[in-house]
Design a protein around this motif. Structure first.
Motif, PDB file in Angstrom:
ATOM      1  N   PRO A  45       0.454  -1.614 -14.496  1.00 22.25           N
ATOM      2  CA  PRO A  45       1.585  -0.889 -13.910  1.00 22.25           C
ATOM      3  C   PRO A  45       1.995  -1.539 -12.593  1.00 22.25           C
TER       4      PRO A  45
ATOM      5  N   GLY B 187       4.691  -1.183  -9.213  1.00 24.50           N
ATOM      6  CA  GLY B 187       5.691  -0.419  -8.455  1.00 24.50           C
ATOM      7  C   GLY B 187       6.520  -1.390  -7.627  1.00 24.50           C
ATOM      8  N   GLY B 188       6.336  -1.328  -6.315  1.00 26.59           N
ATOM      9  CA  GLY B 188       7.069  -2.252  -5.443  1.00 26.59           C
ATOM     10  C   GLY B 188       6.291  -3.529  -5.172  1.00 26.59           C
TER      11      GLY B 188
ATOM     12  N   THR C  74       3.693  -3.882  -3.227  1.00 25.18           N
ATOM     13  CA  THR C  74       3.242  -4.002  -1.830  1.00 25.18           C
ATOM     14  C   THR C  74       1.763  -3.648  -1.639  1.00 25.18           C
ATOM     15  N   GLY C  75       1.092  -3.306  -2.716  1.00 25.83           N
ATOM     16  CA  GLY C  75      -0.327  -2.922  -2.630  1.00 25.83           C
ATOM     17  C   GLY C  75      -1.150  -4.032  -1.979  1.00 25.83           C
TER      18      GLY C  75
ATOM     19  N   SER D 144       5.936  -0.602   4.607  1.00 30.76           N
ATOM     20  CA  SER D 144       6.428  -1.188   3.352  1.00 30.76           C
ATOM     21  C   SER D 144       7.420  -0.277   2.629  1.00 30.76           C
TER      22      SER D 144
END
Ligand SMILES: Cc1cc2nc3c(=O)[nH]c(=O)nc-3n(C[C@H](O)[C@H](O)[C@H](O)COP(=O)(O)OP(=O)(O)OC[C@H]3O[C@@H](n4cnc5c(N)ncnc54)[C@H](O)[C@@H]3O)c2cc1C
Length: 473
Positions: A70, A72-73, A75-76, A138
């Motif tokens: 998965p 998202g953006g 930025t993890g 972020s």
């Protein structure tokens, strides 16, 4: 059960269930992450438009044992969004599922698809004179699905809690493709085990979050924002206690800043306005959002005078208008960017019981100095006991020169955190980075039950293999 890589046959089957434009070769920027520690190998990028498409993708992948990552953006900071080894799977991005689906102002509740970018959600709340308080540096890229999957913290946890505390309900697609409609708007619901809170913080390993019901809050009438110089972290904590006595729960942010962070702005040419000519060793940025109708200005001035007279603060600047407030906040928000430009040898996202923070900082500095002459930028969400204790090479040196010593540094810091009763991951999660730490520092019963939950909810291990637990592929 052995996982398998994406095949031509699988792609053809996917095409039958997806709308056009929903599948691409993976663009390069989806294969890297903010700290350039991992490089992705996923074969295809899949961009579903609705929960039914997500469900179809997941059931097909489950039937053929294909890994799903998965996204998202992106930025993890612990590598959870990057598959770096194993049979190459699909990168599942929810970026096209980016609608606000309902807004209920009487209840202060908003329902959003998981691909909504955090700053867009914050802007939507502003438009209706509310706030959505989750705020991270972020936020212009991170998505609400990613925030929930990591249980993100940020600068307002002190008052509003982390993402978990802001969520009332979730919609989730589980590993077999089933859709759980848990988009509740209830503040109280004691019916069975709490699935919502199990999924929040599960980093894409238990299900795909496709939508969420989130809380909004009244907008403070005024803010007091100040940058206060203190002699030490110990005094910063005394100041926190004093500030709580004065303003109660209205303090939303209490951020520790070290002189090193300001020096890094000069070195990396990040432009910020620093209000002190002699930079103090330690500073606290605080933000108080006044919701009542009492005189915020008088209270703030009294408080400020009081802490200066008592010697708790050695210097300070109280922002007089919104422009100055933003300038002070820019100091805190730009620290990660300056750090990134310098390049850390080792970064640590840790939390500690408040009363041990100061002792930890002193001891950690001593221990690190035994290994060499490093620069330490210790900053963070002090009000929550959450520090970013980051270690950098000296000017002119490259972080790569210290690759050999990174594991030792990490062990020293994490052992010390553990000794003081803290956590080795306060807000970024486990991801691929801290799998061994989870094993080393977790209570064995917790670890065993966590593994059992994963086995029950994702028996084939297709959801984000290699995150939180080592993949057995
Ligand atoms: C400059 C900077 C500052 C930051 N500051 C903070 C901070 O103050 N506090 C903080 O907590 N974090 C911070 N972070 C870390 C990061 O922004 C957060 O972890 C954020 O919540 C990640 O969101 P994302 O959408 O980018 O997720 P991604 O990076 O894409 O993914 C993160 C994890 O969530 C999973 N995931 C993503 N979307 C879903 C979904 N829909 N369903 C299930 N799983 C999913 C991924 O597989 C991955 O494991 C910062 C990062 C940067 C670069």
């Amino acid at each position: 059960m052995a996982l398998k890589p994406v095949t031509e046959e699988f792609i053809n089957e996917l095409k039958l269930v997806l709308s056009s434009g929903a599948m691409l070769a993976v663009p390069d920027n989806y294969l890297s992450e903010p700290r350039s520690r991992w490089r992705g190998i996923s074969s295809i990028l899949v961009l579903p438009q609705n929960v039914k498409e997500v469900s179809a993708i997941v059931s097909l992948a489950n039937a053929q044992n294909i890994p799903i990552i998965p996204y998202g953006g992106g930025t993890g900071l612990v590598g959870g969004q990057i598959q770096d080894k194993g049979p190459s799977g699909i990168l599942l991005s929810l970026e096209r599922m980016n609608k606000i689906t309902s807004l209920n102002l009487d209840e202060n509740v908003i329902t959003v698809e998981a691909g909504v970018i955090l700053s867009n959600l914050r802007d939507e709340a502003e438009k209706v004179k509310r706030i959505f308080p989750l705020s991270l540096a972020s936020e212009g890229t991170a998505q609400i699905g990613g925030n929930l999957a990591t249980n993100a913290g940020g600068v307002n946890v002190l008052r509003y809690g982390s993402t978990r505390n802001l969520c009332l309900g979730l919609e989730v697609v589980f590993a077999d493709g089933s859709i759980w409609n848990g988009l509740s708007r209830l503040h109280k619901d004691n019916t069975g085990y709490d699935l919502k809170n199990l999924i929040i913080g599960s980093e894409g390993t238990l299900g795909i979050i496709t939508a969420a019901t989130m809380k909004l809050f009244s907008k403070p009438l005024e803010h007091t924002v100040a940058l206060i110089a203190v002699k030490s972290p110990k005094d910063a904590l005394r100041l926190l206690s004093e500030t709580k006595d004065y303003f109660g729960e209205t303090i939303s942010a209490f951020e520790l800043i070290n002189k090193m962070g300001i020096d890094f702005f000069n070195e990396t040419k990040v432009e910020v306005k620093v209000p002190f000519s002699n930079i103090p060793e330690w500073m606290v940025l605080l933000d108080i959002g006044h919701t009542g109708r009492n005189s915020a200005e008088k209270n703030a001035n009294d408080y400020f005078e009081n802490i200066l007279n008592s010697g708790l603060a050695v210097d300070g600047v109280l922002a007089e208008n919104v422009g100055q407030q933003n300038d002070l906040w820019a100091l805190r928000e730009n620290i990660p960017e300056a750090n990134r430009r310098i390049g850390s040898v080792s970064s640590h996202d840790i939390s500690l019981p408040l009363s041990t923070v100061s002792k930890f900082i002193d001891e950690a500095r001593v221990e690190i100095s035994k290994l060499g002459n490093f620069r330490i930028n210790c900053f963070g969400h002090l009000g929550d006991g959450n520090l970013h204790f980051n270690i950098f090479p000296n000017k002119g040196e490259k972080r790569e020169e210290y690759n050999h010593i990174r594991p030792e540094i990490k062990t020293i810091i994490h052992d010390l955190v553990h000794l003081h009763g803290g956590s080795v991951s306060a807000e970024h999660g486990i991801g691929r980075l801290k799998i061994n730490d989870l094993v080393k520092y977790s209570d064995p019963i917790k670890l065993k039950l966590n593994k059992s939950i994963k086995a029950v909810m994702d028996p084939k291990g297709i959801l984000n293999p290699g995150v939180i637990f080592e993949s057995n592929q």
